[in-house]
Design an enzyme around this catalytic site. Sequence first.
Site, PDB file in Angstrom:
ATOM      1  N   HIS A  50       0.826  -1.209   0.000  1.00  0.00           N
ATOM      2  CA  HIS A  50       0.000   0.000   0.000  1.00  0.00           C
ATOM      3  C   HIS A  50       0.857   1.255   0.000  1.00  0.00           C
ATOM      4  O   HIS A  50       0.524   2.243  -0.637  1.00  0.00           O
ATOM      5  CB  HIS A  50      -0.941  -0.008   1.192  1.00  0.00           C
ATOM      6  CG  HIS A  50      -2.194  -0.741   0.885  1.00  0.00           C
ATOM      7  ND1 HIS A  50      -3.136  -0.229   0.039  1.00  0.00           N
ATOM      8  CD2 HIS A  50      -2.624  -1.962   1.243  1.00  0.00           C
ATOM      9  CE1 HIS A  50      -4.103  -1.098  -0.099  1.00  0.00           C
ATOM     10  NE2 HIS A  50      -3.815  -2.161   0.621  1.00  0.00           N
ATOM     11  N   ARG A  79     -11.097   3.217 -17.680  1.00  0.00           N
ATOM     12  CA  ARG A  79     -11.557   1.969 -17.055  1.00  0.00           C
ATOM     13  C   ARG A  79     -12.991   2.178 -16.602  1.00  0.00           C
ATOM     14  O   ARG A  79     -13.228   2.602 -15.474  1.00  0.00           O
ATOM     15  CB  ARG A  79     -10.691   1.657 -15.844  1.00  0.00           C
ATOM     16  CG  ARG A  79      -9.215   1.520 -16.151  1.00  0.00           C
ATOM     17  CD  ARG A  79      -8.446   1.337 -14.846  1.00  0.00           C
ATOM     18  NE  ARG A  79      -7.127   0.828 -15.063  1.00  0.00           N
ATOM     19  CZ  ARG A  79      -6.007   1.509 -14.787  1.00  0.00           C
ATOM     20  NH1 ARG A  79      -6.084   2.724 -14.287  1.00  0.00           N
ATOM     21  NH2 ARG A  79      -4.842   0.960 -14.998  1.00  0.00           N
ATOM     22  N   ARG A  88     -12.483   1.439 -22.351  1.00  0.00           N
ATOM     23  CA  ARG A  88     -12.497  -0.023 -22.284  1.00  0.00           C
ATOM     24  C   ARG A  88     -13.855  -0.411 -21.747  1.00  0.00           C
ATOM     25  O   ARG A  88     -14.283   0.116 -20.716  1.00  0.00           O
ATOM     26  CB  ARG A  88     -11.389  -0.513 -21.352  1.00  0.00           C
ATOM     27  CG  ARG A  88     -11.416  -2.024 -21.166  1.00  0.00           C
ATOM     28  CD  ARG A  88     -10.269  -2.503 -20.312  1.00  0.00           C
ATOM     29  NE  ARG A  88     -10.429  -2.076 -18.932  1.00  0.00           N
ATOM     30  CZ  ARG A  88      -9.465  -2.186 -18.016  1.00  0.00           C
ATOM     31  NH1 ARG A  88      -8.288  -2.670 -18.337  1.00  0.00           N
ATOM     32  NH2 ARG A  88      -9.667  -1.791 -16.782  1.00  0.00           N
ATOM     33  N   GLU A 116      -4.044  -8.565 -24.294  1.00  0.00           N
ATOM     34  CA  GLU A 116      -3.522  -8.957 -22.989  1.00  0.00           C
ATOM     35  C   GLU A 116      -3.449 -10.480 -22.858  1.00  0.00           C
ATOM     36  O   GLU A 116      -2.797 -10.998 -21.973  1.00  0.00           O
ATOM     37  CB  GLU A 116      -4.334  -8.317 -21.854  1.00  0.00           C
ATOM     38  CG  GLU A 116      -5.828  -8.379 -22.077  1.00  0.00           C
ATOM     39  CD  GLU A 116      -6.623  -7.407 -21.210  1.00  0.00           C
ATOM     40  OE1 GLU A 116      -6.082  -6.892 -20.225  1.00  0.00           O
ATOM     41  OE2 GLU A 116      -7.801  -7.187 -21.527  1.00  0.00           O
ATOM     42  N   ASN A 162       0.019  -5.376 -18.014  1.00  0.00           N
ATOM     43  CA  ASN A 162      -0.069  -6.049 -16.707  1.00  0.00           C
ATOM     44  C   ASN A 162      -0.593  -7.480 -16.868  1.00  0.00           C
ATOM     45  O   ASN A 162       0.017  -8.438 -16.402  1.00  0.00           O
ATOM     46  CB  ASN A 162      -0.986  -5.293 -15.747  1.00  0.00           C
ATOM     47  CG  ASN A 162      -0.561  -3.843 -15.562  1.00  0.00           C
ATOM     48  OD1 ASN A 162       0.555  -3.485 -15.908  1.00  0.00           O
ATOM     49  ND2 ASN A 162      -1.439  -3.037 -15.033  1.00  0.00           N
ATOM     50  N   ASP A 163      -1.740  -7.589 -17.549  1.00  0.00           N
ATOM     51  CA  ASP A 163      -2.299  -8.923 -17.751  1.00  0.00           C
ATOM     52  C   ASP A 163      -1.485  -9.722 -18.757  1.00  0.00           C
ATOM     53  O   ASP A 163      -1.307 -10.924 -18.604  1.00  0.00           O
ATOM     54  CB  ASP A 163      -3.768  -8.843 -18.173  1.00  0.00           C
ATOM     55  CG  ASP A 163      -4.701  -8.780 -16.975  1.00  0.00           C
ATOM     56  OD1 ASP A 163      -4.332  -9.359 -15.923  1.00  0.00           O
ATOM     57  OD2 ASP A 163      -5.772  -8.166 -17.071  1.00  0.00           O
ATOM     58  N   ARG A 200      -0.558 -11.951 -10.777  1.00  0.00           N
ATOM     59  CA  ARG A 200      -0.121 -10.585 -10.473  1.00  0.00           C
ATOM     60  C   ARG A 200      -0.093 -10.264  -8.986  1.00  0.00           C
ATOM     61  O   ARG A 200       0.639  -9.393  -8.548  1.00  0.00           O
ATOM     62  CB  ARG A 200      -1.107  -9.599 -11.102  1.00  0.00           C
ATOM     63  CG  ARG A 200      -0.857  -9.333 -12.524  1.00  0.00           C
ATOM     64  CD  ARG A 200      -2.076  -8.707 -13.144  1.00  0.00           C
ATOM     65  NE  ARG A 200      -2.277  -7.328 -12.722  1.00  0.00           N
ATOM     66  CZ  ARG A 200      -3.238  -6.549 -13.195  1.00  0.00           C
ATOM     67  NH1 ARG A 200      -4.067  -7.022 -14.093  1.00  0.00           N
ATOM     68  NH2 ARG A 200      -3.364  -5.314 -12.789  1.00  0.00           N
ATOM     69  N   CYS A 258      -1.130   0.512 -22.713  1.00  0.00           N
ATOM     70  CA  CYS A 258      -1.828   1.203 -21.628  1.00  0.00           C
ATOM     71  C   CYS A 258      -1.648   0.503 -20.297  1.00  0.00           C
ATOM     72  O   CYS A 258      -2.494   0.579 -19.427  1.00  0.00           O
ATOM     73  CB  CYS A 258      -3.314   1.354 -21.951  1.00  0.00           C
ATOM     74  SG  CYS A 258      -4.168  -0.212 -22.100  1.00  0.00           S
TER      75      CYS A 258
END
Lengths: 561, 92
Positions: free
Chosen positions: A187, A288, A324, A413, A436-437, A447, A486
Amino acid sequence: MQNFQGVGVSPGRIVGPVRRMPKAVTEPPSGERLDPAITAEAAVAGLKTAAQSVHDGLKARADIATGDGKAVLEATALMARDTMLLKQAAKLINAGTSAERAIWEAAASVAEMLHNLGGYMAERATDVLDVRARIVAELRGVPAPGIPSSETPFILVAEDLAPADTATLDPAKVLALVTSGGGPQSHTAIIARSLGLPAVVAAHGVDEVADGSEIYVDGAAGFVAVAPSSEQRAAAAAWAETSATLAGFDGNGTTADGHPVPLLANVGGAKDAVAAAGLGAQGVGLFRTEFCFLERDTEPSVDEQAAAYKAVFDAFPGKKVVLRTLDAGADKPLPFLTDATEPNPALGVRGYRTDLTTPGVLERQLEAIARAASESEADVWVMAPMISTAAEAARFASLCSAAGLKTPGVMVEVPSAALTAAAVLREVGFASLGTNDLTQYAMAADRQLGPLAELNTPWQPAVLRLVQLTVEGSAQEGGNKPVGVCGEAAADPALAVVLAGLGVTTLSMTARSLAAVGTVLKTVTLEQAQELARLALSAPGATEAREWVRAKLPVLEELGL
Amino acid sequence: MPERTATIASRSGLHARPAALFAEAAGEQPVEVTIAMQGDPADEALDAASILSLMTLGAAQGDVVVLRAEGDGAEQALDYLVQVLETDHDAA
């Protein structure tokens, strides 16, 4: 002089005084009895006074807080003097337990009750335990847990920060964050990046540094020094100057030789979009949409959706905004779309795939997007997440066309989409790489799992190769269709150069990173970027790829990035 | 004992902000007010001014609850609190 090496999670070099986060309140020993010199009545009265004072402190903070933070603090303040909690504690005190132990046990049983209710209530259990710690600190006369308040700016040193600490962290007062625990995904790291504060995590032993000591923090190198040297002071002064230049992006992403690479922002709603426009974003590369509707049990109406989308479009008149469609599933469940009981949600019905199990939601969303687009001046593009095949791309394109949306695209992805990019792009107008994916699927590494962090970096040559294949697929398809990025990868200035060198047409990132990426990109020619891309692809592993590229970009070290 | 029924109007149920608003309002009344789900025995009713009790009650939107109070001002207090429950605080 004492040095600490940790992991740098947010760049910046700074010198300042330490304020330590008070240690967590320790548990009063089990079975601790009431001091025979004190009557139960006096102990109960003392507890009530302490609880009232904690309530007043939290209420005062709520009064100056805003938004969600305010509501949380108001509710937490009420918990502090809650009659159910205090009655349970009073019962224990009357049976001979000490006040500290009594409130400790009473709160534990309430927290457990909330925890067992699950969902939202379970999250509130943490608040009850926070209130308990504050009351015990008050009874003991020690500083309340939480971020210390101070008139002058300071470097916050803690074991780790909790999500609740964000609500009270004042970026005007906190110069940098340093923690002895945590990791790159902790965090603390997330908070620091979103606030643009230099931060070092996992610097073991750093929480022993005395309050008020002056320290030097290098958030890129992950380095902390007590009693800074004159060189370190100079480095911090230089950062103060560069950060002033890095604070602004001129709204024109190009290489040194003028090859344009528009820099766009990732946003989750209107507030982000307005902030991103203010930071010079050349458009939105990833909106998003599910972030407008998290914590919703039911599908938002078309009217409600259209209003939320238009608010984002209105921040970018005449500019590109890439939406998206709802990306529910895995780490972002939406109860009206996803099945929470799937054994393997990352490989489950998520993203575009939810249209198979819950048909209609996607079509209504496209209708809302088309309506919002017709009422705004933004150049609206729409893409589907988790597309795996050309057939899925074709079906999505036909749904868009039926809704009157002109520019359909896909997220790349899933590795299969990268491997068949030419066929996929034949069906749509553009592709955007969700690194990321793509990384998690290419490396078969969850992840969210700390132990797999080393696999989970977009510097993995295999991931870079998939990016290259997607760009090559577009060239092969022949329609000159844009391929953007992205994911988090685009926010890393060194990796952004590599991506541009691989032929990626736009980079979309958290708006805070625009200036750093834009600055570094302007120091290399397209040919140099292509050379660095080849170098990264030829590396045997992610660590080497990163080190080799960084070594060729001395500007990163100069800027402290 | 005076009592009233009320239907929870807030979309999120008697949680979060609506629970905080209601607990605060109940605490400001001159009498002690209890709350129970309709059909639950009166002696299991919870303190309406306790946000933690309200949260454990778990009342959702559309659920009917019973408020009870005794003493001077009980009727007015109950009328007022019914209004608070029957307002959708998530609508703002």
